[in-house]
Motif scaffolding. Sequence first.
Motif, short mmCIF file in Angstrom:
data_model
loop_
_atom_site.label_atom_id
_atom_site.label_comp_id
_atom_site.label_asym_id
_atom_site.label_seq_id
_atom_site.Cartn_x
_atom_site.Cartn_y
_atom_site.Cartn_z
N ARG A 122 34.29 74.25 17.17
CA ARG A 122 33.97 75.54 17.81
C ARG A 122 35.07 76.53 17.42
O ARG A 122 36.24 76.30 17.73
CB ARG A 122 33.95 75.38 19.33
N ALA A 178 34.85 85.88 25.02
CA ALA A 178 35.49 84.57 24.82
C ALA A 178 35.43 83.77 26.12
O ALA A 178 35.44 82.52 26.11
CB ALA A 178 36.93 84.74 24.36
N GLY A 179 35.38 84.49 27.26
CA GLY A 179 35.00 83.93 28.55
C GLY A 179 35.81 82.75 29.07
O GLY A 179 35.28 81.92 29.80
N GLY A 180 37.07 82.62 28.70
CA GLY A 180 37.88 81.53 29.24
C GLY A 180 37.45 80.16 28.75
O GLY A 180 37.85 79.14 29.28
N GLN A 181 36.63 80.13 27.70
CA GLN A 181 36.12 78.85 27.16
C GLN A 181 37.16 78.16 26.29
O GLN A 181 38.16 78.76 25.89
CB GLN A 181 34.87 79.09 26.32
N GLU A 182 36.83 76.91 25.93
CA GLU A 182 37.71 76.13 25.06
C GLU A 182 37.18 76.18 23.63
O GLU A 182 35.97 76.07 23.40
CB GLU A 182 37.71 74.69 25.57
N TYR A 183 38.10 76.35 22.68
CA TYR A 183 37.74 76.39 21.25
C TYR A 183 38.64 75.41 20.50
O TYR A 183 39.79 75.18 20.89
CB TYR A 183 37.92 77.81 20.69
N ASP A 203 40.84 85.88 26.69
CA ASP A 203 40.94 84.71 27.56
C ASP A 203 40.28 83.51 26.86
O ASP A 203 39.05 83.46 26.76
CB ASP A 203 40.22 85.05 28.88
N TYR A 204 41.07 82.60 26.34
CA TYR A 204 40.54 81.41 25.67
C TYR A 204 41.46 80.24 25.97
O TYR A 204 42.61 80.43 26.41
CB TYR A 204 40.47 81.63 24.14
N ARG A 205 40.96 79.03 25.71
CA ARG A 205 41.80 77.83 25.75
C ARG A 205 41.68 77.15 24.41
O ARG A 205 40.62 77.17 23.78
CB ARG A 205 41.31 76.83 26.83
#
Length: 270
Positions: A122, A178-183, A203-205
């Motif tokens: 991702r 990006a919604g604080g999601q994990e990539y 905001d990402y992880r």
Amino acid sequence: MTDCYAVIGNPIAQSKSPLLHTAFARQFGHDLRYEAILAEPETFRETVLAFAAAGGRGMNVTAPFKLAAAELADTLTERARAAGAVNTLKFDPDGILGDNTDGVGLVGDIQDRLGVPLAGRRILVIGAGGATRGILLPLLQARPAGILVVNRTAARAEALAHALEAAGRVRGGPLEAAGGQEYDVVIHATSAGLNEGEAPPVDYRVAAGGLAYDLAYGEDTPFMRQARDRGAALAVDGLGMLVGQAAESYRVWRGVRPDVRPVLEQLQLA
Ligand code: NDP
């Protein structure tokens, strides 16, 4: 006979291209001369054509002329067409070929040098300027699970995603998307946050074992620091991409691929 190449841009004094290509030529014992040429928008076209007419074999093109170079070329490679921008011109007897080696430089640096496979991953790309245009198709060709492009001006990210919509795995939106999601891989491709500035507030992880890649180069950029705070075990700058795109230009011109590692090490030491 000495083969002549050049990089053209404005400004140009900062360009590392002469150093890179001279080092590549040394690896093969090639006899070539590589110069840096400063041009103005009004003189770009005639300067390129004069260089070719004088026997020049190829040129690298840097800001702000990558779009003008795409217009000037007689033929474009698929990746240059997708980018709408050219960083490599090759002067052949039957015309001028325009190519874009930025994306291959990035993908090669990530997969070959850093050993991070992109297939099934991702990917988040922050920024939707010229650099992002150049890297999206080669990133897609590495078959990730999907790519999300976010940008301060959302419409630009959406337009880039739309242009590649046949591939179906690219979405575009505002920075908040990006919604604080994990990539697995986060690529920073904005011109914000150089020197003492701040990386864009996205905001990402970064997933465990994931990679954060800054296209800008510098020992420890604001984005690299931000990404480490968000879980990135590996955060690198874009020097490897810079050497990789130059090596791919060299291959386009001369049919042989230089070894990027010793040249990158030389740059990192400098
Ligand atoms: P462009 O000028 O084409 O695009 C700039 C991008 O940065 C746009 O997406 C713009 O957003 C965004 N941006 C600028 N300021 C801000 C800000 N304050 N906050 C959020 N977003 C911002 O630049 P390029 O795409 O050509 O270059 C981007 C970076 O990539 C540069 O640092 C460049 O040096 C580097 N680069 C590195 C290469 C390498 O080989 N390592 C090769 C090519 C580029 P908006 O659309 O909203 O204005």
